[in-house]
Scaffold this motif. Structure first.
Motif, short mmCIF file in Angstrom:
data_model
loop_
_atom_site.label_atom_id
_atom_site.label_comp_id
_atom_site.label_asym_id
_atom_site.label_seq_id
_atom_site.Cartn_x
_atom_site.Cartn_y
_atom_site.Cartn_z
N GLY A 8 0.82 -1.20 0.00
CA GLY A 8 0.00 0.00 0.00
C GLY A 8 0.85 1.25 0.00
N LYS A 9 0.58 2.13 0.94
CA LYS A 9 1.26 3.42 1.00
C LYS A 9 2.49 3.42 1.90
N VAL A 10 2.84 2.26 2.43
CA VAL A 10 3.99 2.17 3.34
C VAL A 10 5.09 1.32 2.70
N SER A 11 6.29 1.87 2.59
CA SER A 11 7.45 1.16 2.04
C SER A 11 8.58 1.18 3.06
N ARG A 12 9.36 0.09 3.08
CA ARG A 12 10.45 0.00 4.06
C ARG A 12 11.72 -0.51 3.39
N MET A 13 12.85 0.08 3.78
CA MET A 13 14.16 -0.42 3.39
C MET A 13 14.91 -0.82 4.65
N ARG A 14 15.24 -2.09 4.76
CA ARG A 14 16.03 -2.56 5.90
C ARG A 14 17.46 -2.04 5.77
N LEU A 15 18.04 -1.59 6.88
CA LEU A 15 19.42 -1.14 6.89
C LEU A 15 20.28 -2.08 7.73
N GLU A 16 21.59 -1.90 7.62
CA GLU A 16 22.51 -2.75 8.34
C GLU A 16 22.36 -2.56 9.85
N ALA A 17 22.45 -3.65 10.58
CA ALA A 17 22.43 -3.60 12.05
C ALA A 17 23.26 -4.75 12.58
N GLU A 18 23.81 -4.56 13.76
CA GLU A 18 24.62 -5.60 14.36
C GLU A 18 23.75 -6.78 14.76
N LYS A 19 24.30 -7.99 14.73
CA LYS A 19 23.55 -9.19 15.05
C LYS A 19 23.01 -9.13 16.46
#
Length: 225
Positions: free
Chosen positions: A123-134
């Motif tokens: 829908g109107k919501v988009s997400r890009m995952r970014l790097e994060a520590e385990k």
């Protein structure tokens, strides 16, 4: 005008290098947008340096500096004939950009080297995952189109939202670019935007949706947060 900022303790932890990647990115990006916190962080960093670095005899320091400069010049002379073989330097002072739904956004330099992932959403919501520590909090860029909203929810942990562009509002306040919003299990809200917005979010536990069909997502919250 920026109305919401990281706490004094959070800024101090950042100045001391104690924050993990996702949180450090949030604080760094906010400080790029907020002169007030930028100045506070600079002062904290200077105090940290004064406490850690020993006092040095100025004559000894000048001698060591000259030796370092001589060594540097020698290295430059030795490598000058191989300039063509050297990799191109990365400009860490330049802002980076992202494009989502045909719209381009300029981001603070804190996101440099982190925004080369794909967007996904519904829908109107988009997400890009970014790097994060385990094992650390999860970080994302979150884009909400004009007229969009996040279904009403509360938090099983802590949620930090840095508003990068645009505006949104919820049951508590109206937020603008640069605002650094910290929420936890005591808060229940439904963020919505009239004009569209881009945020950076850090969460350390799944959201818990409280209304409508979105409640069906709660059993798989651990997989999607």
């Amino acid at each position: 005008m920026i109305n919401y900022h990281p706490s004094h303790d959070m800024l101090l932890a950042h100045a001391s290098g104690e924050l993990e990647l996702a949180m450090a990115t949030a604080v760094s990006a906010h400080c790029e947008l907020c002169p007030q916190c930028q100045q506070t962080l600079l002062q904290m960093t200077q105090r940290q340096a004064e406490q850690v670095l020993p006092l040095v005899d100025p004559t000894v320091e000048a001698c060591e500096t000259q030796v370092q400069l001589d060594d540097m010049m020698l290295n430059i002379m030795q490598t000058s004939t191989n300039v063509d073989a050297m990799p191109e330097a990365i400009d860490f002072t330049a802002h980076c950009t992202v494009t989502v739904k045909g719209e381009q956004f300029s981001l603070p330099t804190a996101f440099k080297q982190q925004v080369e992932h794909a967007w996904n959403g519904m829908g109107k919501v988009s997400r890009m995952r970014l790097e994060a520590e385990k094992g650390a909090p999860r970080a994302s860029l979150l884009h909400i189109e004009a007229g969009g909203e996040i279904p009403e929810h509360t938090h099983q942990g802590c949620e930090i939202t840095l508003l990068l562009e645009g505006h949104f509002e919820d049951e508590y306040h109206h937020y603008g670019p640069g605002d650094f919003i910290v929420l936890n299990g005591q808060h229940q809200h439904s963020p919505r935007t009239k004009e569209g917005c881009l945020c950076y979010t850090v969460v350390d536990a799944p959201l818990h949706f409280t209304k409508g069909i979105s409640k069906l997502l709660n059993p798989i919250g651990e997989l999607i947060y």
